[in-house]
Design a protein around this motif. Structure first.
Motif, short mmCIF file in Angstrom:
data_model
loop_
_atom_site.label_atom_id
_atom_site.label_comp_id
_atom_site.label_asym_id
_atom_site.label_seq_id
_atom_site.Cartn_x
_atom_site.Cartn_y
_atom_site.Cartn_z
N ILE A 183 0.81 -1.13 0.08
CA ILE A 183 -0.05 -0.40 -0.38
C ILE A 183 1.02 1.48 0.15
O ILE A 183 0.48 2.12 -0.99
CB ILE A 183 -1.38 -0.11 1.47
CG1 ILE A 183 -1.69 -1.48 0.80
CG2 ILE A 183 -2.12 1.44 1.25
CD1 ILE A 183 -2.80 -1.98 2.24
N ALA A 184 1.88 1.73 0.88
CA ALA A 184 2.93 2.31 0.46
C ALA A 184 3.89 2.97 -0.46
O ALA A 184 3.70 3.52 -0.90
CB ALA A 184 4.20 2.19 1.63
N ILE A 185 4.07 2.02 -1.38
CA ILE A 185 4.11 1.80 -2.62
C ILE A 185 3.23 2.27 -3.70
O ILE A 185 3.53 3.50 -4.30
CB ILE A 185 5.01 0.68 -3.65
CG1 ILE A 185 6.06 0.09 -2.47
CG2 ILE A 185 5.57 0.53 -4.60
CD1 ILE A 185 6.44 -1.38 -2.95
N VAL A 186 2.05 1.95 -3.35
CA VAL A 186 0.78 2.54 -4.44
C VAL A 186 0.73 3.51 -4.17
O VAL A 186 1.00 4.51 -5.34
CB VAL A 186 0.13 1.79 -4.11
CG1 VAL A 186 -1.26 2.45 -5.03
CG2 VAL A 186 0.31 0.53 -4.43
N ILE A 187 1.05 4.34 -2.80
CA ILE A 187 0.58 5.82 -2.41
C ILE A 187 1.54 6.58 -3.25
O ILE A 187 1.56 7.35 -3.54
CB ILE A 187 0.29 5.77 -0.70
CG1 ILE A 187 -0.98 4.75 -0.27
CG2 ILE A 187 0.11 7.56 -0.69
CD1 ILE A 187 -1.28 5.05 0.56
N ILE B 151 1.77 6.94 -6.74
CA ILE B 151 0.61 8.12 -7.44
C ILE B 151 1.17 9.40 -6.53
O ILE B 151 1.12 11.02 -7.88
CB ILE B 151 -0.39 7.96 -6.20
CG1 ILE B 151 -1.12 6.71 -6.37
CG2 ILE B 151 -1.66 9.18 -6.39
CD1 ILE B 151 -1.93 6.24 -6.06
N ILE B 152 1.84 10.19 -5.55
CA ILE B 152 2.02 11.07 -5.21
C ILE B 152 3.57 11.33 -5.82
O ILE B 152 3.72 12.43 -6.64
CB ILE B 152 2.99 10.77 -3.85
CG1 ILE B 152 2.09 10.86 -3.16
CG2 ILE B 152 3.77 12.68 -3.09
CD1 ILE B 152 2.38 10.23 -1.12
N ILE B 153 4.67 10.62 -6.43
CA ILE B 153 5.79 11.35 -7.35
C ILE B 153 4.56 11.60 -8.92
O ILE B 153 5.37 12.34 -9.43
CB ILE B 153 7.01 9.59 -7.54
CG1 ILE B 153 7.54 9.25 -6.59
CG2 ILE B 153 7.20 9.98 -8.61
CD1 ILE B 153 8.10 7.80 -6.20
N ILE C 25 15.22 9.29 -10.78
CA ILE C 25 14.40 8.50 -9.72
C ILE C 25 13.81 6.48 -9.55
O ILE C 25 13.73 6.33 -8.80
CB ILE C 25 12.58 9.13 -9.78
CG1 ILE C 25 12.21 10.86 -9.79
CG2 ILE C 25 11.60 8.36 -8.60
CD1 ILE C 25 11.99 11.69 -10.37
N LEU C 26 13.98 6.21 -11.19
CA LEU C 26 13.86 5.04 -11.00
C LEU C 26 14.78 4.28 -10.13
O LEU C 26 14.79 3.24 -9.84
CB LEU C 26 13.53 4.65 -12.52
CG LEU C 26 13.13 3.04 -12.70
CD1 LEU C 26 11.60 2.44 -12.48
CD2 LEU C 26 13.29 2.49 -14.23
#
Length: 234
Positions: A34-38, A41-43, A110-111
């Protein structure tokens, strides 16, 4: 210490690690998936204006492909005049042929940083990168969504990442088919479109099989966001 690595840690690695653990400790219910998904989306939202401009430029480039092809054929024996006419065409249509590359160049570091974060995020030593105001988690759980181990590779998430890349390529602006062209072979835009549509998803899938599942999960969410964004532009 290497000054470049110090700069890289300060500007990319450490902020991403801290953002990820902050989300993990708060709104993600201690689920790194969930943290990665959020975080993804923020990035993407932070880079949204840049990607929006890039996608519009790609769409405009697809529209003027017949004119580009005509100029290339008409002035194929005079490269200097060909370049001049192409620049005039870009100026007349308000198109920057290089603007589509900028988001890729920005996203690449970033990647790379995310790749390093996901490789090291479950290493206890990574906790030393947390800022003083970020709470150290009592436990770091590698299982996301109740079934996906983000610390190891996964065939399932690799296939999903490849499929999402394929669908994302389908929603990209497609080059206009050339008619009455003096050349019987495919144009460069069509070749690149074909490679992005078929070869790149396969490469993403193969790459995903050899890295922690956290990275292809990020790539999948990134593609889903891009698909929605491209649909809105269309």
């Amino acid at each position: 210490m290497n000054p470049f690595l110090t700069f890289y840690d300060a500007v990319l690695f450490n902020p991403i690690v801290n953002a990820l653990f902050f989300l993990y400790n708060t709104v993600a219910f201690q689920d790194f998936g969930i943290a990665i998904v959020i975080l993804t989306i923020i990035i993407r939202l932070l880079l949204y204006p840049l990607f929006q401009s890039s996608l519009r430029a790609q769409k405009n480039m697809a529209v003027i492909q017949p004119d580009i092809k005509r100029i290339q054929e008409e002035y194929k024996s005079n490269k200097e005049e060909q370049a001049k006419k192409l620049l005039e065409l870009y100026k007349e249509r308000g198109v920057n042929p290089f603007s589509g590359c900028l988001p890729i160049l920005i996203q690449l570091p970033i990647l790379i940083a995310l790749y390093n974060v996901f490789l090291r995020v479950f290493d206890p030593a990574t906790l030393s990168a947390l800022y003083p105001f970020i709470s150290h988690p009592t436990a770091v759980h590698t299982i996301a969504f109740g079934f996906l181990d983000l610390s190891t590779s996964s065939i399932l998430i690799g296939i999903i990442a490849g499929l999402s890349q394929y669908v994302q390529a389908l929603t990209m602006p497609q080059p206009v088919p050339q008619k009455n062209s003096l050349s019987s072979g495919p144009d460069m835009a069509s070749i690149l479109s074909f490679q992005m549509k078929y070869f790149f998803p396969i490469l993403i899938m193969i790459f995903s099989f050899s890295v922690p599942s956290a990275l292809p999960l990020y790539w999948t969410v990134l593609n889903l966001f891009a698909i929605v964004q491209q649909k809105l532009i269309k």
